[in-house]
Design an enzyme around this catalytic site. Structure first.
Site, short mmCIF file in Angstrom:
data_model
loop_
_atom_site.label_atom_id
_atom_site.label_comp_id
_atom_site.label_asym_id
_atom_site.label_seq_id
_atom_site.Cartn_x
_atom_site.Cartn_y
_atom_site.Cartn_z
N CYS A 157 0.84 -1.19 0.00
CA CYS A 157 0.00 0.00 0.00
C CYS A 157 0.87 1.24 0.00
CB CYS A 157 -0.94 0.01 1.20
SG CYS A 157 -0.07 0.02 2.77
N ILE A 158 0.25 2.39 0.03
CA ILE A 158 1.00 3.63 -0.14
C ILE A 158 1.96 3.89 1.02
CG2 ILE A 158 0.81 6.13 -0.47
CD1 ILE A 158 -2.07 5.44 -1.64
#
Lengths: 107, 150
Positions: A10-11
């Protein structure tokens, strides 16, 4: 039984990576599938998939909101690409979509 | 485990948070992290978290939100858990309003791996329905700490 390998990323690499990994494992287990999940998060790459894991897998799930590190390892494999949020929201469908991909069903 | 005791204490738990919105909750909990000595600038951290929030929602469903930020304003990776008095709108994945908030704070220049590991472990546990249901019912700081440290 379907053999699945997955990558989650994820980011920020803090939370979604690990929630997605947990949910994929939870629902793969429910379906009686075998799954190995590599996490690419803030701690770096963990539970790295071996080339044998990848070779043996029927299907690959990229549960990612960002790019996959070492994508070339999966050339020629059936890949389901999905966001981490979708996997967290509905892990059951994610696993079923991957199974459908193996069985050649239309998405 | 000693590490875990250092990681989570009663200072990391806020019962009866009285935030009126998502932004308010994040701002109030950033203040708590500031008081706990985790971050050096609460306003900046609030902005970092809201920026992350604007990319994709952290309302992961079942009344839980896990806002988080990477920030240079962070000394040691940590988190604060809060239960809000009233349910908050959070664009949750399942449409539910949020009553349980985990605000996670991680340093941009990869800090303590042990603490990152605990945040990761905790994130994974949020996918466990029985854990979530116990957390939902717990209303004493001690019970919540026991659950989180398990």
């Amino acid at each position: 039984m379907t053999k699945i390998v997955a990558i989650t990323a994820c980011i920020a690499g803090i939370a979604h990576t690990y929630m997605a990994a947990a949910n994929l494992k939870k629902y793969a287990k429910k379906e009686g599938d075998e799954i190995k999940v590599e996490t690419q998060g803030a701690m770096g790459i963990e539970n790295k998939l071996s080339s044998q894991d990848i070779e043996d897998a029927d299907v690959v799930i990229f549960a990612v909101d960002t790019s996959v590190s070492g994508k070339e390892r999966f050339v020629g494999k059936k890949v389901l690409k999905i966001g981490t949020s979708e996997v967290i929201k509905d892990g059951d469908s994610a696993i079923k979509k991957a199974e459908d991909l193996v069985n050649g069903k239309k998405q | 485990m000693e590490k875990q005791n250092n990681f989570l204490t009663k200072d990391n738990i806020v019962l009866n948070l009285d935030a009126k919105s998502r932004e308010d909750a994040i701002a109030q909990l950033s203040e708590v992290l500031y008081k706990n000595g985790i971050i050096t600038d609460a306003d900046k951290f609030t902005r970092d978290v809201l920026k992350r929030e604007s990319m994709t929602t952290t309302g992961i469903g079942k009344h839980i939100a896990i806002p988080h930020g990477k920030s240079t304003a962070i000394k040691v990776p940590s988190m604060v858990f809060a239960k809000n008095k009233t349910p908050l709108k959070w664009n949750s994945l399942d449409g539910s309003k949020v009553t349980m908030i985990f605000l996670m704070a991680v340093s941009t220049n990869n800090g303590d791996k042990e603490h990152l590991k605990m945040l990761a472990h905790l994130s994974g546990k949020l996918m466990d329905d029985s854990f979530v249901s116990k957390l939902n019912k717990a209303n004493k700081t001690k019970d919540i700490l026991n659950l989180l440290e398990d």
